[in-house]
Design an enzyme around this catalytic site. Structure first.
Site, mmCIF file in Angstrom:
data_model
loop_
_atom_site.group_PDB
_atom_site.id
_atom_site.type_symbol
_atom_site.label_atom_id
_atom_site.label_comp_id
_atom_site.label_asym_id
_atom_site.label_seq_id
_atom_site.Cartn_x
_atom_site.Cartn_y
_atom_site.Cartn_z
ATOM 1 N N TYR A 62 0.967 -1.231 0.051
ATOM 2 C CA TYR A 62 -0.030 0.004 0.139
ATOM 3 C C TYR A 62 0.830 1.151 0.047
ATOM 4 C CZ TYR A 62 -3.517 -3.406 1.454
ATOM 5 O OH TYR A 62 -4.436 -4.360 1.749
ATOM 6 N N LEU A 203 -17.605 -3.257 1.764
ATOM 7 C CA LEU A 203 -18.597 -2.432 1.168
ATOM 8 C C LEU A 203 -18.472 -2.354 -0.277
ATOM 9 C CD1 LEU A 203 -18.033 0.635 3.605
ATOM 10 C CD2 LEU A 203 -19.805 -0.976 3.790
ATOM 11 N N ILE A 252 -12.789 -5.691 7.261
ATOM 12 C CA ILE A 252 -11.564 -4.304 7.397
ATOM 13 C C ILE A 252 -12.155 -3.163 6.390
ATOM 14 C CG2 ILE A 252 -9.770 -5.925 8.457
ATOM 15 C CD1 ILE A 252 -8.645 -6.105 5.677
ATOM 16 N N LYS A 254 -12.124 0.607 5.170
ATOM 17 C CA LYS A 254 -11.177 1.785 5.369
ATOM 18 C C LYS A 254 -12.361 2.940 5.307
ATOM 19 C CE LYS A 254 -8.395 5.013 2.435
ATOM 20 N NZ LYS A 254 -9.459 5.588 1.838
ATOM 21 N N VAL A 256 -11.812 7.512 6.396
ATOM 22 C CA VAL A 256 -11.040 8.618 6.678
ATOM 23 C C VAL A 256 -11.965 9.613 7.355
ATOM 24 C CG1 VAL A 256 -9.487 10.379 5.708
ATOM 25 C CG2 VAL A 256 -9.463 8.186 4.781
ATOM 26 N N ASN A 264 -19.018 3.052 11.183
ATOM 27 C CA ASN A 264 -18.378 1.571 11.382
ATOM 28 C C ASN A 264 -18.356 1.107 12.508
ATOM 29 O OD1 ASN A 264 -17.903 2.097 8.312
ATOM 30 N ND2 ASN A 264 -15.607 2.252 8.621
#
Length: 296
Positions: A62, A203, A252, A254, A256, A264
């Site tokens: 990543y 998602l 898991i 993500k 921000v 979440n």
């Protein structure tokens, strides 16, 4: 963590005590690439920790290590609060190269150990070499557990046939309501072996079977009935119990933005009733034949 929240337990091993984890963790794919300000990414991970999302998943892939550096910043002074997962490139997974790759990841993360170290996907380096490196890292205390990612059933069977392969702690694969291929053969076999699953892209951020899930009428109807968002429904679906009632899937996503991190975390307490699960199953049925493993 509240007792009402969904958890998954990884059993004790020769190198680590049993650990109970939230069934929702924090992904970091695309972090460190400048898509969002770095301080926002750091703050999001710290907010997730505050809300009980203690598992953080990253990888040397990543942002070429940039995501690991973001995680390292977020965990400065808080390392003991997190269950930290990273992944090694297949071409770095040799008996010596995996040691060096892990040490580079540890340096970027600012820690002396990983709680879980995964082979990112099957590669050309023989699995017995990778297992040898993982065993050395366990002995050195640089990792507490090891696992794999993007392994289909034949890959897992090859792993299990090798000395030490049964010590694999997790298989991380793409899994969401629109991509249910693992339910045909892979997930049942993992459950027979008590091997937990980590679900990435929960998602529907990717995969061959991706659909417009968030806008689908059934997903939105279930969300409205439960006083939740479509995203929370997808997360709650991904971590729903196995047929025998056990919890063995950790998703898991993500996030921000603060509101996304909070939503979440709230999904950990969302319970989809039998009617909701039946509606979603009818709208997005599991495959009747085994498809190729869905990957991104």
């Amino acid at each position: 963590m509240s007792d009402t929240r969904t958890t998954v337990t990884l059993p004790a091993t020769a190198t680590a005590s049993a650990v109970t984890l939230p069934a929702l963790g924090q992904g970091t794919w695309y972090m460190g690439e400048g898509r969002a300000p770095r301080h926002d990414e750091v703050r999001a991970l710290q907010q997730g920790l505050d809300l009980g999302l203690t598992l953080i998943d990253t990888a040397e892939m990543y942002a070429d290590g940039g995501a690991e550096e973001v995680v390292g910043d977020a965990l400065r002074g808080r390392r003991d609060e997190a269950f930290l997962v990273s992944k090694v490139y297949p071409w770095n997974a040799g008996r010596d190269s995996a040691i060096a790759a892990c040490e580079r990841s540890l340096a970027r993360l600012g820690t002396d150990h990983l709680d879980l170290y995964l082979l990112h996907w099957p590669g050309n380096i023989p699995l017995d070499e990778t297992l040898e490196a993982f065993e050395r890292l366990l002995e050195q205390g640089k990792i507490r557990r090891f696992g794999v990612s993007n392994f289909d059933l034949d890959d897992l069977q090859a792993l299990w046939s090798l000395p030490g392969g049964e010590r694999c702690a997790v298989n991380q694969v793409l899994y969401h309501l629109g991509s249910r291929g693992i339910e045909h053969s892979l997930l049942p076999r993992q459950r027979e072996r008590d091997l937990p699953t980590m679900a990435y892209c929960p998602l529907a951020q990717g995969g061959r079977l991706r659909r417009d899930l968030l806008g689908h009428a059934e997903v939105r109807a279930v969300a409205e009935a439960h006083g939740a968002t479509p995203e929370q429904v997808l997360l709650a679906w991904a971590i729903r119990p196995a047929p025998d009632g056990r919890r063995d899937v950790i998703a898991i996503p993500k996030a921000v933005q603060p509101e996304h991190v909070r939503a979440n975390a709230e999904a950990l307490t969302l319970r989809l009733d039998a009617t909701a699960l039946a509606r979603l199953d009818a709208a997005f049925p599991a495959p009747e034949r085994k498809p190729p493993l869905d990957i991104v």
